[in-house]
Design a protein around this motif. Sequence first.
Motif, PDB file in Angstrom:
ATOM      1  N   ILE A 139      21.661  38.907  -3.779  1.00  0.00           N
ATOM      2  CA  ILE A 139      20.596  38.139  -4.430  1.00  0.00           C
ATOM      3  C   ILE A 139      20.430  38.592  -5.873  1.00  0.00           C
ATOM      4  O   ILE A 139      20.285  37.770  -6.790  1.00  0.00           O
ATOM      5  CB  ILE A 139      19.267  38.295  -3.654  1.00  0.00           C
ATOM      6  CG1 ILE A 139      19.395  37.682  -2.258  1.00  0.00           C
ATOM      7  CG2 ILE A 139      18.120  37.636  -4.411  1.00  0.00           C
ATOM      8  CD1 ILE A 139      18.196  37.915  -1.360  1.00  0.00           C
ATOM      9  N   LEU A 140      20.481  39.902  -6.094  1.00  0.00           N
ATOM     10  CA  LEU A 140      20.380  40.431  -7.456  1.00  0.00           C
ATOM     11  C   LEU A 140      21.577  40.001  -8.311  1.00  0.00           C
ATOM     12  O   LEU A 140      21.423  39.677  -9.490  1.00  0.00           O
ATOM     13  CB  LEU A 140      20.281  41.959  -7.427  1.00  0.00           C
ATOM     14  CG  LEU A 140      19.039  42.559  -6.766  1.00  0.00           C
ATOM     15  CD1 LEU A 140      19.114  44.075  -6.779  1.00  0.00           C
ATOM     16  CD2 LEU A 140      17.771  42.086  -7.449  1.00  0.00           C
ATOM     17  N   MET A 143      20.909  36.497  -9.329  1.00  0.00           N
ATOM     18  CA  MET A 143      19.865  36.410 -10.356  1.00  0.00           C
ATOM     19  C   MET A 143      20.378  36.828 -11.723  1.00  0.00           C
ATOM     20  O   MET A 143      19.970  36.270 -12.752  1.00  0.00           O
ATOM     21  CB  MET A 143      18.676  37.285  -9.945  1.00  0.00           C
ATOM     22  CG  MET A 143      17.922  36.776  -8.735  1.00  0.00           C
ATOM     23  SD  MET A 143      16.734  37.985  -8.099  1.00  0.00           S
ATOM     24  CE  MET A 143      15.565  38.060  -9.454  1.00  0.00           C
ATOM     25  N   GLN A 144      21.278  37.814 -11.754  1.00  0.00           N
ATOM     26  CA  GLN A 144      21.776  38.323 -13.036  1.00  0.00           C
ATOM     27  C   GLN A 144      22.862  37.447 -13.651  1.00  0.00           C
ATOM     28  O   GLN A 144      23.044  37.455 -14.869  1.00  0.00           O
ATOM     29  CB  GLN A 144      22.290  39.752 -12.867  1.00  0.00           C
ATOM     30  CG  GLN A 144      21.189  40.782 -12.693  1.00  0.00           C
ATOM     31  CD  GLN A 144      21.716  42.203 -12.696  1.00  0.00           C
ATOM     32  OE1 GLN A 144      22.514  42.565 -11.847  1.00  0.00           O
ATOM     33  NE2 GLN A 144      21.253  43.012 -13.626  1.00  0.00           N
ATOM     34  N   TYR A 151      16.599  28.871 -14.805  1.00  0.00           N
ATOM     35  CA  TYR A 151      15.315  29.287 -14.238  1.00  0.00           C
ATOM     36  C   TYR A 151      14.160  28.432 -14.745  1.00  0.00           C
ATOM     37  O   TYR A 151      13.108  28.357 -14.113  1.00  0.00           O
ATOM     38  CB  TYR A 151      15.032  30.757 -14.574  1.00  0.00           C
ATOM     39  CG  TYR A 151      16.018  31.730 -13.996  1.00  0.00           C
ATOM     40  CD1 TYR A 151      16.495  31.581 -12.695  1.00  0.00           C
ATOM     41  CD2 TYR A 151      16.504  32.801 -14.754  1.00  0.00           C
ATOM     42  CE1 TYR A 151      17.407  32.470 -12.170  1.00  0.00           C
ATOM     43  CE2 TYR A 151      17.408  33.696 -14.225  1.00  0.00           C
ATOM     44  CZ  TYR A 151      17.863  33.529 -12.931  1.00  0.00           C
ATOM     45  OH  TYR A 151      18.771  34.415 -12.397  1.00  0.00           O
ATOM     46  N   ILE A 172      11.984  36.506 -13.249  1.00  0.00           N
ATOM     47  CA  ILE A 172      13.215  36.343 -12.465  1.00  0.00           C
ATOM     48  C   ILE A 172      14.409  36.949 -13.199  1.00  0.00           C
ATOM     49  O   ILE A 172      15.255  37.623 -12.602  1.00  0.00           O
ATOM     50  CB  ILE A 172      13.472  34.850 -12.166  1.00  0.00           C
ATOM     51  CG1 ILE A 172      12.348  34.283 -11.296  1.00  0.00           C
ATOM     52  CG2 ILE A 172      14.809  34.665 -11.453  1.00  0.00           C
ATOM     53  CD1 ILE A 172      12.423  32.774 -11.113  1.00  0.00           C
ATOM     54  N   PHE A 173      14.456  36.736 -14.516  1.00  0.00           N
ATOM     55  CA  PHE A 173      15.582  37.219 -15.306  1.00  0.00           C
ATOM     56  C   PHE A 173      15.576  38.740 -15.449  1.00  0.00           C
ATOM     57  O   PHE A 173      16.636  39.379 -15.470  1.00  0.00           O
ATOM     58  CB  PHE A 173      15.533  36.558 -16.693  1.00  0.00           C
ATOM     59  CG  PHE A 173      16.695  36.899 -17.568  1.00  0.00           C
ATOM     60  CD1 PHE A 173      17.962  36.390 -17.315  1.00  0.00           C
ATOM     61  CD2 PHE A 173      16.529  37.739 -18.662  1.00  0.00           C
ATOM     62  CE1 PHE A 173      19.043  36.716 -18.123  1.00  0.00           C
ATOM     63  CE2 PHE A 173      17.602  38.056 -19.477  1.00  0.00           C
ATOM     64  CZ  PHE A 173      18.856  37.544 -19.208  1.00  0.00           C
ATOM     65  N   PRO A 176      16.027  42.229 -11.716  1.00  0.00           N
ATOM     66  CA  PRO A 176      17.103  43.032 -11.110  1.00  0.00           C
ATOM     67  C   PRO A 176      17.199  44.490 -11.545  1.00  0.00           C
ATOM     68  O   PRO A 176      17.399  45.361 -10.686  1.00  0.00           O
ATOM     69  CB  PRO A 176      18.372  42.246 -11.481  1.00  0.00           C
ATOM     70  CG  PRO A 176      17.905  40.832 -11.570  1.00  0.00           C
ATOM     71  CD  PRO A 176      16.535  40.920 -12.175  1.00  0.00           C
TER      72      PRO A 176
END
Length: 287
Positions: A139-140, A143-144, A151, A172-173, A176
Motif C-alpha cells: 500500500i505504501l 501511495m509513493q 490524489y 496521502i502523499f 509513507p
Amino acid sequence: MDRVIDLGKYIEKGINALEENFSVIWRAIDDGISWTVEVMNDTLLSVPFILFVLVIAGLAYYAKTGRKVFKKEGLKKGLGLALFVILGFLLIYGMGYWKEAMQTTTLVLVSTLIALILGIPFGILSAKNKTADAIIRPILDFMQTMPAFVYLIPAIFFFSVGNTPGVIATVIFSLPPAVRLTSLGIKNVQKDVIEAGRAFGATENQILFKIQLPLAMPTILAGVNQVILLALSMVVIASMVGAKGLGSIVYQGIQQNNIAKGFESGLGIVILAIVLDRITQSFANKK
C-alpha cells in the motif's frame, strides 16, 4: 485497441458509493480540517512578526546547539542557522508574502500532524506484526509511486475545493515516510535490550513506550523531517484545488506567465523548506 478490462469504471462506481453512503463522515472531516486550518492560521497571523521571527530563530539556535548554547562550539553552529531564519523571514515579509507564508506553514503543519497521527501507529503495527507489514508495504509502495495529481481527483470529489482537499492530498502523499521510518526505527532496536527489559518483568506496552520508541526516536524524527518536506513539495499542487498560500501565488504566476511573482513566491517556499528541514533535522540528529 478494444478495452478488455474497464477498471476505471469500477473504481468510479466504488467512489460514488462511498460518497453517497458516507457523506456525513466526509462533511465532518471537511468541517474539522477547515476549522483547524482557520484557527491555526489566525493564531500564526496574530503573532507579531518580530516576535515570531525571534521565537523561530531561538528555536533554530537551540535545535542546532542543544546544551552547548553558550559555548563557543555551539555559537558557531547555531548562529548561522538563526541568522538565516531572520534574514529569510525578513525577505519574505519585505516581498509582501508573509500572510501567504503563514497559510503555507499552516497547511504543512496540519498535514504533517494528521500524517503523524496516522503514520506512527501504522509504523508500530508494521514493526510488531509480520502479516500487517506484508499488507502495509504494498500500500505504501502504491501511495509513493502514484502521481500526486491523481490524489486531487477523489479529494475534490469528496470535499469540493478549498483547503481540505489540499490537506487530504498532501497527507496521502507525505504519509509513507512516517510509517516506514517508524517501523524501521523499532525494528532496528537491539534485541538484547528488549530481552533485558523482558528479563526485568517489563510488559509489552512498557517495552514499546519505554524502550523501543525512545531508542527509535532519532529515526522517527527523520521520518517527521521527510513528511514535512514532502508536504511542502505539495503546496503548489494543492493550490490547484483551492488551497491558499505561497503555492497559489506560484500557480498564479504560471497562469499569468508572471516570472517575478512565480520566482518570489517560489523563493518563499524554499526558505520555509530550509528552515523547517534544518530545525527538524537538528532535533533528529541529537543523541
